[in-house]
Motif scaffolding. Sequence first.
Motif, PDB file in Angstrom:
ATOM      1  N   GLY A  27       0.795  -1.212   0.000  1.00 21.54           N
ATOM      2  CA  GLY A  27       0.000   0.000   0.000  1.00 21.54           C
ATOM      3  C   GLY A  27       0.830   1.265   0.000  1.00 21.54           C
ATOM      4  N   ALA A  28       2.160   1.135   0.005  1.00 22.69           N
ATOM      5  CA  ALA A  28       2.999   2.324   0.024  1.00 22.69           C
ATOM      6  C   ALA A  28       3.087   2.914  -1.368  1.00 22.69           C
ATOM      7  CB  ALA A  28       4.401   1.965   0.521  1.00 22.69           C
ATOM      8  N   ALA A  29       3.313   4.215  -1.400  1.00 24.67           N
ATOM      9  CA  ALA A  29       3.453   4.875  -2.688  1.00 24.67           C
ATOM     10  C   ALA A  29       4.848   4.713  -3.240  1.00 24.67           C
ATOM     11  CB  ALA A  29       3.148   6.364  -2.532  1.00 24.67           C
ATOM     12  N   GLY A  30       5.764   4.323  -2.410  1.00 24.61           N
ATOM     13  CA  GLY A  30       7.160   4.308  -2.798  1.00 24.61           C
ATOM     14  C   GLY A  30       7.517   3.188  -3.736  1.00 24.61           C
ATOM     15  N   PRO A  31       8.719   3.260  -4.290  1.00 26.05           N
ATOM     16  CA  PRO A  31       9.132   2.296  -5.291  1.00 26.05           C
ATOM     17  C   PRO A  31       9.458   0.942  -4.695  1.00 26.05           C
ATOM     18  CG  PRO A  31      10.928   3.767  -4.767  1.00 26.05           C
ATOM     19  CD  PRO A  31       9.733   4.266  -4.002  1.00 26.05           C
ATOM     20  N   ALA A  32       9.210  -0.104  -5.455  1.00 28.30           N
ATOM     21  CA  ALA A  32       9.692  -1.427  -5.095  1.00 28.30           C
ATOM     22  C   ALA A  32      11.180  -1.473  -5.406  1.00 28.30           C
ATOM     23  CB  ALA A  32       8.937  -2.483  -5.897  1.00 28.30           C
ATOM     24  N   ARG A 109       3.704   7.747 -10.377  1.00 24.72           N
ATOM     25  CA  ARG A 109       2.772   7.605  -9.268  1.00 24.72           C
ATOM     26  C   ARG A 109       2.527   8.999  -8.708  1.00 24.72           C
ATOM     27  NH1 ARG A 109       2.946   2.100  -9.080  1.00 24.72           N
ATOM     28  NH2 ARG A 109       5.016   1.194  -9.401  1.00 24.72           N
ATOM     29  N   LEU A 110       1.284   9.245  -8.277  1.00 25.32           N
ATOM     30  CA  LEU A 110       0.864  10.609  -8.016  1.00 25.32           C
ATOM     31  C   LEU A 110      -0.136  10.688  -6.877  1.00 25.32           C
ATOM     32  CD1 LEU A 110       0.537  13.632  -9.093  1.00 25.32           C
ATOM     33  CD2 LEU A 110      -1.334  12.710 -10.480  1.00 25.32           C
ATOM     34  N   ARG A 111       0.046  11.707  -6.026  1.00 27.82           N
ATOM     35  CA  ARG A 111      -0.976  12.065  -5.035  1.00 27.82           C
ATOM     36  C   ARG A 111      -1.147  13.570  -5.058  1.00 27.82           C
ATOM     37  NH1 ARG A 111      -1.332  13.432   0.605  1.00 27.82           N
ATOM     38  NH2 ARG A 111       0.910  13.141   0.976  1.00 27.82           N
ATOM     39  N   VAL A 112      -2.379  14.016  -5.256  1.00 23.91           N
ATOM     40  CA  VAL A 112      -2.699  15.443  -5.312  1.00 23.91           C
ATOM     41  C   VAL A 112      -3.535  15.794  -4.094  1.00 23.91           C
ATOM     42  CG1 VAL A 112      -3.761  17.296  -6.646  1.00 23.91           C
ATOM     43  CG2 VAL A 112      -2.668  15.377  -7.837  1.00 23.91           C
ATOM     44  N   ASP A 179      -4.924  10.687  -2.532  1.00 25.06           N
ATOM     45  CA  ASP A 179      -4.774   9.240  -2.608  1.00 25.06           C
ATOM     46  C   ASP A 179      -3.772   8.930  -3.712  1.00 25.06           C
ATOM     47  OD1 ASP A 179      -5.153   6.595  -2.041  1.00 25.06           O
ATOM     48  OD2 ASP A 179      -6.974   6.382  -3.240  1.00 25.06           O
ATOM     49  N   TRP A 180      -2.861   7.992  -3.446  1.00 22.30           N
ATOM     50  CA  TRP A 180      -1.871   7.636  -4.451  1.00 22.30           C
ATOM     51  C   TRP A 180      -2.518   6.860  -5.593  1.00 22.30           C
ATOM     52  CZ3 TRP A 180       2.975   9.317  -5.026  1.00 22.30           C
ATOM     53  CH2 TRP A 180       3.597   9.927  -3.923  1.00 22.30           C
TER      54      TRP A 180
END
Length: 260
Positions: A27-32, A109-112, A179-180
């Motif tokens: 559930g993380a927005a970060g990279p694998a 990937r984006l969160r506004v 939300d990502w």
Amino acid sequence: MRSFLAVFTAALILGTTAGSVPAATAGAAGPAPRSCPRGLLFCEDFERLPQGGPSTLKWGVDTRNGTLTVERARHGNQVLHVHTVDNGRAFLRVDDFAAPGNRYYGRLRLRVDAFPTAPDWAHFTLVEATGSGSSEVVRPIGGQYAPTVPGTFWGVGADGGPTGDWTNWRESAPVTEDDWQCFEWKLDPTDNRVAVWIDGVANPDLTASTTEHGGNAVPFVLPTVDTVKIGWQLYQGGTTPGEFDLWIDDIALSTKRLGC
């Protein structure tokens, strides 16, 4: 005994090495791990950059009433924080870009934090591609506030060329705040096609081609792309809210679709 010690030492080394690589958080927005594999046309996951203002030779900065800041996200990975005031802009700029056959895929990937609700028809862009051979400024990821619905929706657009200034926003693509999400796009000179995926799902409404687009009744022709900008720009003043914040991660440009 020496054999045992050698194996034991090797195991310790491997364990230490493996433990030093952070696992992807659900559930993380970060990279694998390995979010920037070899062979991509461009990739930036911000993990190797110092926090603060951009400090890299890989890409440039285009800002007006806006800033770009590398910072740590809640899940521990590093992201790019884009901040603008009113109708400002702040872009990461990939120059000297070249895709074989002028065909490429993009992903981010984006969160506004919040999208505009004023003025009427407030128009914004997050990805912009320009180049030679056509004056069209192609905007595969952008959108507009439509007071007639009302609502804010994603839409493919362009400006600066024969087709004029247009954003073909679609009610099938409402924006999501705070939300990502994962956005992908494709530019293909075959029929001058633009296509978009959101969270891995294609939206047939978010397309453009030589004859099917939202502008003047003339052919839409893609430029031979040499510059790609990723960030935020809003084109009208007197906005609500008065400032905009978004976070971007895992940018990649490739000859093949990468997926989310």
